[in-house]
Structure formats: C-alpha cells, structure tokens
Write a protein that holds these residues in place. Structure first.
Motif, PDB file in Angstrom:
ATOM      1  N   THR A 238      -2.633  -0.612  -8.514  1.00  0.00           N
ATOM      2  CA  THR A 238      -3.913  -0.189  -9.100  1.00  0.00           C
ATOM      3  C   THR A 238      -4.434   1.123  -8.525  1.00  0.00           C
ATOM      4  OG1 THR A 238      -5.189  -1.476  -7.488  1.00  0.00           O
ATOM      5  CG2 THR A 238      -4.551  -2.581  -9.550  1.00  0.00           C
ATOM      6  N   ARG A 239      -3.830   1.618  -7.441  1.00  0.00           N
ATOM      7  CA  ARG A 239      -4.287   2.850  -6.794  1.00  0.00           C
ATOM      8  C   ARG A 239      -5.772   2.732  -6.438  1.00  0.00           C
ATOM      9  NH1 ARG A 239      -0.168   6.271  -4.992  1.00  0.00           N
ATOM     10  NH2 ARG A 239       1.433   6.489  -6.607  1.00  0.00           N
ATOM     11  N   SER A 240      -6.136   1.573  -5.891  1.00  0.00           N
ATOM     12  CA  SER A 240      -7.515   1.318  -5.497  1.00  0.00           C
ATOM     13  C   SER A 240      -7.532   0.720  -4.098  1.00  0.00           C
ATOM     14  CB  SER A 240      -8.191   0.369  -6.495  1.00  0.00           C
ATOM     15  OG  SER A 240      -7.549  -0.898  -6.487  1.00  0.00           O
ATOM     16  N   MET A 241      -8.718   0.360  -3.634  1.00  0.00           N
ATOM     17  CA  MET A 241      -8.936  -0.305  -2.348  1.00  0.00           C
ATOM     18  C   MET A 241      -8.376   0.475  -1.168  1.00  0.00           C
ATOM     19  SD  MET A 241     -10.886  -2.605  -3.250  1.00  0.00           S
ATOM     20  CE  MET A 241     -11.152  -3.219  -1.597  1.00  0.00           C
TER      21      MET A 241
ATOM     22  N   TYR B 254       0.872  -1.172   0.000  1.00  0.00           N
ATOM     23  CA  TYR B 254       0.000   0.000   0.000  1.00  0.00           C
ATOM     24  C   TYR B 254       0.911   1.224   0.000  1.00  0.00           C
ATOM     25  CZ  TYR B 254      -4.856  -1.463   0.454  1.00  0.00           C
ATOM     26  OH  TYR B 254      -6.115  -1.934   0.183  1.00  0.00           O
TER      27      TYR B 254
ATOM     28  N   THR C  27      -3.555   3.714  -0.852  1.00  0.00           N
ATOM     29  CA  THR C  27      -4.145   2.771  -1.793  1.00  0.00           C
ATOM     30  C   THR C  27      -3.187   1.635  -2.154  1.00  0.00           C
ATOM     31  OG1 THR C  27      -3.437   4.215  -3.626  1.00  0.00           O
ATOM     32  CG2 THR C  27      -5.712   4.453  -2.850  1.00  0.00           C
ATOM     33  N   TYR C  28      -3.782   0.562  -2.620  1.00  0.00           N
ATOM     34  CA  TYR C  28      -3.032  -0.609  -3.061  1.00  0.00           C
ATOM     35  C   TYR C  28      -2.244  -0.282  -4.327  1.00  0.00           C
ATOM     36  CZ  TYR C  28      -2.264  -5.240  -5.125  1.00  0.00           C
ATOM     37  OH  TYR C  28      -1.706  -6.353  -5.703  1.00  0.00           O
TER      38      TYR C  28
ATOM     39  N   SER D  15     -12.107   3.688  -4.633  1.00  0.00           N
ATOM     40  CA  SER D  15     -12.430   2.797  -5.749  1.00  0.00           C
ATOM     41  C   SER D  15     -12.164   1.356  -5.354  1.00  0.00           C
ATOM     42  CB  SER D  15     -11.573   3.160  -6.972  1.00  0.00           C
ATOM     43  OG  SER D  15     -11.633   2.140  -7.951  1.00  0.00           O
ATOM     44  N   ASN D  16     -13.091   0.471  -5.709  1.00  0.00           N
ATOM     45  CA  ASN D  16     -12.835  -0.946  -5.441  1.00  0.00           C
ATOM     46  C   ASN D  16     -12.072  -1.610  -6.577  1.00  0.00           C
ATOM     47  OD1 ASN D  16     -14.753  -1.333  -7.456  1.00  0.00           O
ATOM     48  ND2 ASN D  16     -16.112  -2.625  -6.223  1.00  0.00           N
ATOM     49  N   GLY D  17     -11.672  -0.814  -7.579  1.00  0.00           N
ATOM     50  CA  GLY D  17     -10.911  -1.341  -8.696  1.00  0.00           C
ATOM     51  C   GLY D  17     -11.759  -2.030  -9.743  1.00  0.00           C
TER      52      GLY D  17
ATOM     53  N   TYR E  31     -17.657   2.720  -6.394  1.00  0.00           N
ATOM     54  CA  TYR E  31     -17.010   3.725  -5.560  1.00  0.00           C
ATOM     55  C   TYR E  31     -17.796   4.004  -4.284  1.00  0.00           C
ATOM     56  CZ  TYR E  31     -14.143   4.963  -9.624  1.00  0.00           C
ATOM     57  OH  TYR E  31     -13.261   4.930 -10.674  1.00  0.00           O
TER      58      TYR E  31
ATOM     59  N   GLN F 235      -8.765   7.469  -1.896  1.00  0.00           N
ATOM     60  CA  GLN F 235      -8.068   7.969  -3.076  1.00  0.00           C
ATOM     61  C   GLN F 235      -7.254   9.221  -2.769  1.00  0.00           C
ATOM     62  OE1 GLN F 235     -11.809   8.304  -5.459  1.00  0.00           O
ATOM     63  NE2 GLN F 235     -10.601   7.310  -7.049  1.00  0.00           N
TER      64      GLN F 235
END
Length: 233
Positions: free
Chosen positions: A137-140, A98, A133-134, A171-173, A177, A143
């Motif tokens: 992917t810059r998600s989960m 992360y 974020t992860y 974002s869940n990817g 959202y 943001q």
C-alpha cells in the motif's frame, strides 16, 4: 517449520517482476549500492543486517528501531529500474514487508520540494531511506519524496487555501496524513490532517513521535524472532 528457504521463496512470489538479491554476490556488477547497503541478508537466529544509519535516528524512531533489532527476519534487495531494500517480518501467520528506497543525494534533495522540509527529516531521506513504507500500500511509514503531496490537493472544499503550505509525510492508508508546514524551521513540529475534518487538523504535534507511534500500532502483531523460532521451527 519456517526456514530461510521459505523466506526467499515468499519474496520471489511477492515480487515476481523484480530481481531479488539475498547476498552481495547476487547484485549485478553494474549496480552501485548506497553507502551502508553492502551488508544485507536473512537470518532467523541473529539480528539481520540493515543500514547502520538507522541508529542515528534512535531518538526519533525508538520503537521502529527496536522492532528491527528484535523482530526483523532479514533484508534483501529489489532490483529493476531502481534499487530498494525490503525488510521481512512475520505475524505468526504470514510474512509481510516494508520497502525502503535508496537515500537521496544532497543535490537531488535540494532540487525537490523536500528542501522545504524540516532539516532532521531531510537527514532521514539523505542518510537512511527515500521512503520506508508497508508493501503493497506504500503507507504506514515516511513517504517517498515523489509520493508526497500538498494537503490542498487532497481537500474537496472549494477553498483549500488554508492547506496550500502543508506537505504530506506519512499516510495511514485510510486518508489521513502526518504533514508539515513548508519552511517551518522547527525540526519536529507538524500536524495530523484528518480527511473527515479537513479544516481542523491537529496542530503542534511532534512528527517523529506520531510516525513512530503509528507504525508501532500498525505493527503490533509482529512476532519477535525468538518467539518465531520456538513456535515455528
């Protein structure tokens, strides 16, 4: 067998275009770190250092903070045009990360659309991270402010006016959202926008509860440090 050297090499391989700092002495002298970022590093046997201001959000992100305390293998700094903190985890098979941005200055926060966000969420961006974020992917996770968008920009329908005041937070990817309505005075209330049902979001949700729960589901295979030490060393 897993070692600190394994972690450092994996980080360098994952972020080849960025300078990776594992200790304060590695940080270039021209870099000024945010408050609370002076302590960071890697550890398999003790709780690694991460920003203390996370603890101010124990009510909002209890599962996430428990993960940091029990499963985090360490933190390091990523440096190029900006400075970010990378958090290292392991699922028993491989490392994953992360990434958290530097906290946002008050003036910058007020100048951006983030000034329309709930106050407690602004506190997170100002005190802990501008985005967590992860990677890659810059998600989960919450943001970065510059990656937030209006839900209306994501709606394919010709009439997107129903979503013009909804700001994405998480974002869940997969196209869905967690979002809030701009200038909503409630510090926790928001909505889940499902991309397959754009006009019928799930309203009245607690944004922190859902973000924490979604991160917990995503990270459910994360292994505790104690288990990794027993299994992998």
């Amino acid at each position: 067998m897993i070692t600190v050297n394994d972690i450092t090499q994996a980080l360098r391989d994952t972020f080849p275009d960025r300078e990776v700092c594992f200790d304060l002495t590695d940080v270039p002298q021209n870099i000024t770190l945010p408050r609370g970022w002076e302590k960071f590093g890697l550890s398999l046997e003790t709780v690694p250092a991460y920003p203390d201001d996370w603890n101010s959000f124990a009510h909002e992100f209890p599962t996430t903070i428990a993960l940091l305390k029990n499963c985090l293998l360490g933190t390091a700094l990523l440096i190029d045009d900006e400075v970010e903190m990378v958090y290292v985890f392991h699922d028993g098979n491989s490392f994953y990360y992360y990434v958290g941005g530097t906290p946002t200055e008050v003036d910058a926060l007020n100048a951006m659309k983030s000034k329309h966000l709930p106050g407690r969420l602004q506190d997170f961006y100002r005190e802990v991270h501008n985005g967590y974020t992860y990677f890659p992917t810059r998600s989960m996770g919450p943001q970065r402010l510059n990656e937030q968008s209006l839900v209306s920009d994501l709606v394919d329908d010709e009439d997107d006016s129903f979503a013009k005041n909804w700001i994405t937070l998480f974002s869940n990817g997969g196209g869905d959202y967690v979002a809030v309505e701009a200038d909503n005075n409630d510090n926790t209330e928001g909505l889940i926008w499902w991309h397959e049902e754009p006009a019928t979001p799930e309203l009245g949700i607690d944004i922190f509860e859902i973000m924490d729960a979604w991160m917990a589901i995503f990270l459910e295979d994360t292994k505790p440090r104690k288990e990794l030490i027993l299994k992998l060393t």
